[in-house]
Scaffold this active site. Structure first.
Site, PDB file in Angstrom:
ATOM      1  N   CYS A 141       0.727  -1.223  -0.020  1.00 33.03           N
ATOM      2  CA  CYS A 141       0.182   0.027  -0.187  1.00 33.03           C
ATOM      3  C   CYS A 141       0.805   1.283   0.136  1.00 33.03           C
ATOM      4  O   CYS A 141       1.938   1.368   0.767  1.00 33.03           O
ATOM      5  CB  CYS A 141      -0.924  -0.052   1.363  1.00 33.03           C
ATOM      6  N   ASP A 161      -0.274  -5.920   0.256  1.00 33.83           N
ATOM      7  CA  ASP A 161      -1.546  -6.358  -0.579  1.00 33.83           C
ATOM      8  C   ASP A 161      -1.211  -7.353  -1.337  1.00 33.83           C
ATOM      9  O   ASP A 161      -0.075  -7.545  -1.780  1.00 33.83           O
ATOM     10  CB  ASP A 161      -1.862  -5.090  -1.514  1.00 33.83           C
TER      11      ASP A 161
END
Length: 153
Positions: free
Chosen positions: A51, A58
Site C-alpha cells: 500500500c 496487499d
C-alpha cells in the site's frame, strides 16, 4: 545458427529479485506459431505489492491472457518482473494496469487482458480488469476462473 534463447539474459541464471518494477527486465522470444491465434495464460495467485500510504502488504490473484503475435513473454522474466512489486508501493489499479501496459509494449500482442483480483483493503475488495481490444474472432477465451471476493461465505 542463432538459437531463440541467445539474446535472453535471465533464463538459466541465478538472479535476485529486481528492486522495483521499472528496473525489472521483461524479455521475449519469437512465437513459433505466430501464424495462428491462440490464448496463452499466466496466473499469479500470490502476487504482492505494498500500500503506498500505509506500507502494508496487499495481495492479489492475477490472471494474464494474451493472443501472441510475433512474440511470447519469457516466463522467468515475467516471474521476476512480478516479484519486483513486493517492495513497491502502488494502488491496486496502478499495479494492474502497469503490468498490462509493460506486456503490451513489449509483445505487441494481437490481444491482451488482465484481471487483478485483489484481497480486501479496509474491508473492500478491489478488482481491476483491462484489455487492449476485442479478442480475435474464433479464439477460445476462457473465463478468468477466479471468483470475486465473497468473504468466508
Amino acid at each position: 545458427m542463432a538459437h531463440y534463447t541467445d539474446n535472453l539474459t535471465q533464463l538459466g541464471q541465478q538472479l535476485g529479485a529486481p528492486t522495483d518494477p521499472d528496473s525489472a527486465v521483461l524479455e521475449r522470444v519469437p512465437n513459433p506459431h505466430a501464424d495462428i491465434d491462440y490464448v496463452a495464460r499466466f496466473t499469479a495467485p500470490e502476487f504482492t505489492s505494498l500500500c503506498p500510504v500505509t506500507g502494508q502488504p496487499d495481495f492479489a490473484h492475477l490472471v494474464i491472457d494474451y493472443v501472441p503475435g510475433e512474440w511470447l513473454v519469457e516466463s522467468k522474466s515475467l516471474k521476476l518482473f512480478l516479484t519486483a512489486f513486493r517492495n513497491h508501493g502502488a494502488f491496486h489499479e496502478d499495479c494492474t494496469i502497469y503490468i498490462a501496459k509493460r506486456l503490451r509494449d513489449l509483445l505487441a500482442p494481437r490481444w491482451l487482458r488482465i484481471g487483478g483480483f485483489w484481497y480486501p483493503r479496509g474491508g473492500i475488495p478491489i478488482d481491476v480488469f483491462w484489455q487492449t481490444t476485442e479478442p480475435p474472432k474464433g479464439v477460445l477465451i476462457p473465463d478468468f476462473g477466479v471468483a470475486t471476493y465473497r468473504g468466508r461465505g
